[in-house]
Scaffold this active site. Structure first.
Site, PDB file in Angstrom:
ATOM      1  N   GLY A  46     -19.637 -79.845  -4.787  1.00  0.00           N
ATOM      2  CA  GLY A  46     -19.034 -80.737  -3.809  1.00  0.00           C
ATOM      3  C   GLY A  46     -19.129 -80.153  -2.424  1.00  0.00           C
ATOM      4  O   GLY A  46     -19.695 -79.085  -2.223  1.00  0.00           O
ATOM      5  N   GLU A  84     -23.579 -84.389  -3.291  1.00  0.00           N
ATOM      6  CA  GLU A  84     -23.354 -82.947  -3.399  1.00  0.00           C
ATOM      7  C   GLU A  84     -23.719 -82.414  -4.781  1.00  0.00           C
ATOM      8  O   GLU A  84     -24.308 -81.341  -4.899  1.00  0.00           O
ATOM      9  CB  GLU A  84     -21.901 -82.602  -3.053  1.00  0.00           C
ATOM     10  CG  GLU A  84     -21.567 -82.743  -1.583  1.00  0.00           C
ATOM     11  CD  GLU A  84     -22.092 -81.590  -0.738  1.00  0.00           C
ATOM     12  OE1 GLU A  84     -22.534 -80.567  -1.285  1.00  0.00           O
ATOM     13  OE2 GLU A  84     -22.048 -81.715   0.493  1.00  0.00           O
ATOM     14  N   GLU A 121     -26.548 -79.558  -5.137  1.00  0.00           N
ATOM     15  CA  GLU A 121     -26.156 -78.231  -5.598  1.00  0.00           C
ATOM     16  C   GLU A 121     -26.553 -77.916  -7.033  1.00  0.00           C
ATOM     17  O   GLU A 121     -26.667 -76.741  -7.390  1.00  0.00           O
ATOM     18  CB  GLU A 121     -24.646 -78.042  -5.433  1.00  0.00           C
ATOM     19  CG  GLU A 121     -24.229 -78.028  -3.973  1.00  0.00           C
ATOM     20  CD  GLU A 121     -22.750 -77.841  -3.743  1.00  0.00           C
ATOM     21  OE1 GLU A 121     -22.370 -77.755  -2.563  1.00  0.00           O
ATOM     22  OE2 GLU A 121     -21.971 -77.776  -4.719  1.00  0.00           O
ATOM     23  N   GLU A 146     -26.745 -70.865  -6.701  1.00  0.00           N
ATOM     24  CA  GLU A 146     -26.883 -70.876  -8.149  1.00  0.00           C
ATOM     25  C   GLU A 146     -25.946 -71.931  -8.723  1.00  0.00           C
ATOM     26  O   GLU A 146     -24.849 -72.137  -8.209  1.00  0.00           O
ATOM     27  CB  GLU A 146     -26.526 -69.504  -8.728  1.00  0.00           C
ATOM     28  CG  GLU A 146     -26.687 -69.380 -10.209  1.00  0.00           C
ATOM     29  CD  GLU A 146     -26.301 -68.000 -10.741  1.00  0.00           C
ATOM     30  OE1 GLU A 146     -26.209 -67.877 -11.973  1.00  0.00           O
ATOM     31  OE2 GLU A 146     -26.078 -67.072  -9.944  1.00  0.00           O
TER      32      GLU A 146
END
Length: 146
Positions: A39, A55, A59, A116
């Site tokens: 997020g 997000e 990510e 990561e």
């Protein structure tokens, strides 16, 4: 203090679980090495739900669907602790939703705020550095009572 005397940052996050695992992303900045929920900041032209989907994709590589609103958390960042110093304190507002993976493939973010992404067993969270939002949001989702 009046609302015009400080900045507000609106952010949206998704709690995504798979059995006894939770999907987390490791921050590259501002707190390098800290695990967090996928997020981040809500762009001016998007809803909080759209921000979660964007997000999560950025990510983790996953496409997601936003579910129920779990809760809203806020905290104050003093002016001297802000990443982008401007002499003003900031109120960080974190909106947390349940979310599910509907496509895509797990991968790490490149050139973003995280470096990561990984499924971590919820029971192992005490052995990993993570932000306060993680256990708060997992409790909201009922994922800590297993």
């Amino acid at each position: 203090m009046e609302y015009t005397d400080y900045d507000t940052r609106l952010a949206a996050y998704g709690v995504i679980t798979d059995g006894d695992r939770v999907l987390l992303a490791k921050l590259r900045f501002p707190e390098a090495g800290t695990w967090t929920l996928p997020g981040g900041g809500v762009e001016f032209d998007e809803t909080v739900e759209q921000a979660v989907v964007r997000e999560v994709r950025e990510e983790t590589g996953y496409e997601s669907e936003v579910g129920a609103l779990l809760g809203v958390r806020h905290h104050v960042v003093p002016a001297e602790r802000r990443i982008h110093a401007n002499g003003r304190p900031m109120k960080a507002v974190q909106v947390v939703f349940r979310a599910t993976v509907v496509g895509g493939a797990l991968r790490d973010e490149i050139d973003g705020s995280t470096d990561e992404s990984r499924w971590l067993p919820i029971a192992e969270l005490p052995h990993h550095r993570h932000g306060l939002l993680v256990p708060v949001a997992l409790a909201w989702a009922g994922a800590l009572t297993r």
